[in-house]
Design an enzyme around this catalytic site. Structure first.
Site, PDB file in Angstrom:
ATOM      1  CD  GLU A   1      -0.551   2.431 -10.865  1.00 19.43           C
ATOM      2  OE1 GLU A   1       0.104   2.802  -9.774  1.00 19.43           O
ATOM      3  OE2 GLU A   1      -1.706   2.041 -10.724  1.00 19.43           O
TER       4      GLU A   1
ATOM      5  CE  LYS B   1       1.523 -12.667 -10.986  1.00 23.44           C
ATOM      6  NZ  LYS B   1       0.407 -13.063  -9.911  1.00 23.44           N
TER       7      LYS B   1
ATOM      8  CD  GLU C   1       3.130   2.885  -2.056  1.00 22.38           C
ATOM      9  OE1 GLU C   1       1.857   3.079  -2.600  1.00 22.38           O
ATOM     10  OE2 GLU C   1       3.728   2.030  -2.543  1.00 22.38           O
TER      11      GLU C   1
ATOM     12  CD1 TRP D   1      -2.181  -7.705  -3.420  1.00 22.64           C
ATOM     13  CD2 TRP D   1      -3.698  -6.453  -2.334  1.00 22.64           C
ATOM     14  NE1 TRP D   1      -1.615  -6.683  -2.462  1.00 22.64           N
ATOM     15  CE2 TRP D   1      -2.446  -6.012  -1.943  1.00 22.64           C
ATOM     16  CE3 TRP D   1      -5.009  -5.799  -1.887  1.00 22.64           C
ATOM     17  CZ2 TRP D   1      -2.386  -4.944  -0.712  1.00 22.64           C
ATOM     18  CZ3 TRP D   1      -5.191  -4.790  -0.845  1.00 22.64           C
ATOM     19  CH2 TRP D   1      -3.679  -4.518  -0.276  1.00 22.64           C
TER      20      TRP D   1
ATOM     21  CB  CYS E   1      -0.813   3.182  -6.095  1.00 23.26           C
ATOM     22  SG  CYS E   1      -1.969   3.067  -7.368  1.00 23.26           S
TER      23      CYS E   1
ATOM     24  N   GLY F   1       2.029  -2.471  -9.757  1.00 25.27           N
ATOM     25  CA  GLY F   1       2.633  -3.087  -8.445  1.00 25.27           C
ATOM     26  C   GLY F   1       3.739  -2.077  -8.102  1.00 25.27           C
TER      27      GLY F   1
END
Length: 480
Positions: free
Chosen positions: A249, A174, A384, A150, A283, A227
């Site tokens: 990734e 998706k 993270e 997202w 990320c 993700g």
């Protein structure tokens, strides 16, 4: 409000098999942003069948013919950049300036691969036998299942779909359930660009059910995922049962190093770009700030002054620099990391709290935060965070900071600021990360490879490197 159709299969917009819907919420206001259909694995299987049926004809088109479709899409995305940016800001909170930049980045990907489609070259190899000739062919993998997050809902799609289509693959996408509105609009542009039926398909819906369909259906030959590392591992484990190809990734935990000879003003701006853009929800965001002990106080003061000037607010307002976090779960994780760090001795130099007054009341806003006197025992230094919070750790010398920076299971991005040319080269070589920004807080570009080492992923996206994961290499030996 009637639900918007969000499943596109064989060139048609369809209702989901389950007839379920999903309500989209604006994270800046808490208001309803839309209602869309919400599919599952049954819809995914129908989309896979459509992509499989279309593969033979799409893969046999000339590269120039495939290129025309991608170039049409490039022009459409670029011409609708404002509309797409507004949808991105509405559904996930990104400031409009950043959202427009994302859309233009997506358009660049479609244009780049429109050209790259025409440059998939094979080889002839000298044979060791006089009556044989060796050819090496590059051919499309087949049906590609793409799963995107997202935080960059349009550009992440472009980085996967553009090279896959350019290579001659057909796709089932998706998108993230948090950002279906921009995904639907993007696929309306795919439809307008004239792609043949079945070549591009989309299913908005339940992640577990759709992901399992991608794993189990043998017609899917490649899974491309961006993700979390946790989900990436599950997909890899499932894909291994059929030896499906994967590109991943995954998560990151980027160190940002400021040496005593750095241009501190440039380093502050680079850190702001890396850490606080998209509210830290990237990320490749800086997650750990290492500053040489000789300049740690002056650098922290400069950083705090910069953050005091940063406008936090609804991303759709023109003066907003930092928008909201995407949802309450993301907000709670950030607050938990702050509390954990403070319980172990960290001090708040700036920020540290949720914003709730006035226009902030119904959104997921947090002050941009700087934590000083951090240490490696704190969650925020090894997990993270995905939010606008940075812990500051002082270091004494180059060798020790390289060791600390590399002390992570992640290896996606790293940053270093120094005016010493020799040190800059050492950092580029010694940091165990797939992307290294030297005096550069925003190093990504369409033509450059994007991807990580260690548990941050497999494969690369971007540039000529982005085509490799969608092509098979075939050896042909001919006796003459």
């Amino acid at each position: 409000m009637e639900a918007t159709k969000s499943i596109f299969i064989q060139g048609e917009w369809l209702e989901s098999e389950s007839e379920e819907t999903l309500t989209v919420v604006n994270p800046a206001t808490g208001d309803q942003a839309g209602i869309v259909g919400f599919g599952d694995g049954r819809d995914a299987d129908k989309a896979i069948d459509a992509a499989h049926a279309a593969f033979a004809s799409w893969s046999q088109l000339t590269a120039r013919e495939r290129s025309k479709y991608l170039y049409n899409l490039y022009e459409l995305v670029r011409n609708h950049r404002d509309e797409l940016a507004e949808l991105i800001s509405l559904e996930m909170g990104k400031p409009l300036r950043e959202a427009k930049g994302e859309v233009l980045g997506a358009a660049d990907n479609f244009m780049w691969y429109a050209e790259e489609a025409k440059r998939v070259y094979g080889d002839t190899v000298p044979s060791s036998v006089s009556n044989k000739r060796i050819m090496v062919l590059r051919q499309p993998v087949g049906v590609v299942a793409a799963i995107t997050p997202w935080n960059f809902p349009v550009n992440m799609a472009a980085r996967k779909l553009a090279p896959a289509l350019a290579a001659g693959c057909t796709v089932v996408w998706k998108p993230a359930e948090g950002t279906p509105l921009s995904a639907i609009r993007l696929f309306q542009l795919f439809e307008q660009a004239g792609f043949p039926k079945g070549v591009v398909n989309m299913v908005v819906g339940k992640p577990e059910s759709i992901g399992q369909a991608f794993i189990d259906n043998p017609k899917v030959r490649k899974i491309a995922f961006t993700g979390s590392t946790r989900v990436g591992k599950l997909l890899m484990e499932g894909a291994a049962k059929q030896v499906k190809r994967v590109s991943m990734e995954l998560g990151g935990h980027a160190p940002f190093i400021v040496f005593d000879d750095a241009n501190l003003d440039a380093a502050v701006e680079g850190l702001f770009e890396s850490k606080f853009r998209n509210c830290g929800q990237m990320c490749i965001s800086a997650n750990r700030l290492y500053v040489h002990e000789a300049v740690v106080e002056s650098f922290t003061e400069k950083l705090v002054e910069r953050l005091k000037k940063a406008k936090v607010g609804d991303g759709r307002k023109k003066d907003t620099e930092i928008g909201p976090l995407v949802n309450e779960r993301g907000l709670n994780k950030v607050l938990d990391h702050i509390r954990d760090a403070m319980s172990q001795g960290a001090r708040v130099a700036h920020g540290g709290s949720r914003l709730t007054d006035g226009d902030y009341g119904n959104g997921f806003f947090i002050e941009p935060t700087v934590l000083v006197e951090a240490n490696e025992e704190m969650k925020i230094v090894y997990e993270e965070t995905f939010g606008p919070v940075i812990p500051v750790i002082a270091f004494k010398d180059e060798a020790s900071v390289v060791t600390m920076a590399n002390n992570s299971n992640y290896g996606l991005a790293a940053y270093a600021y120094s005016e010493n040319v020799s040190r800059c080269f050492r950092m580029a070589e010694q940091l165990e990360y797939g992307i290294v920004g030297i005096n550069d807080g925003s190093p990504t570009q369409t033509q450059a490879p994007f991807g990580g080492m260690k548990e941050s992923g497999i494969g690369r996206e971007g540039g000529v490197y982005g085509m490799d994961g969608f092509l098979e290499t075939k050896f042909v030996s001919i006796t003459v």
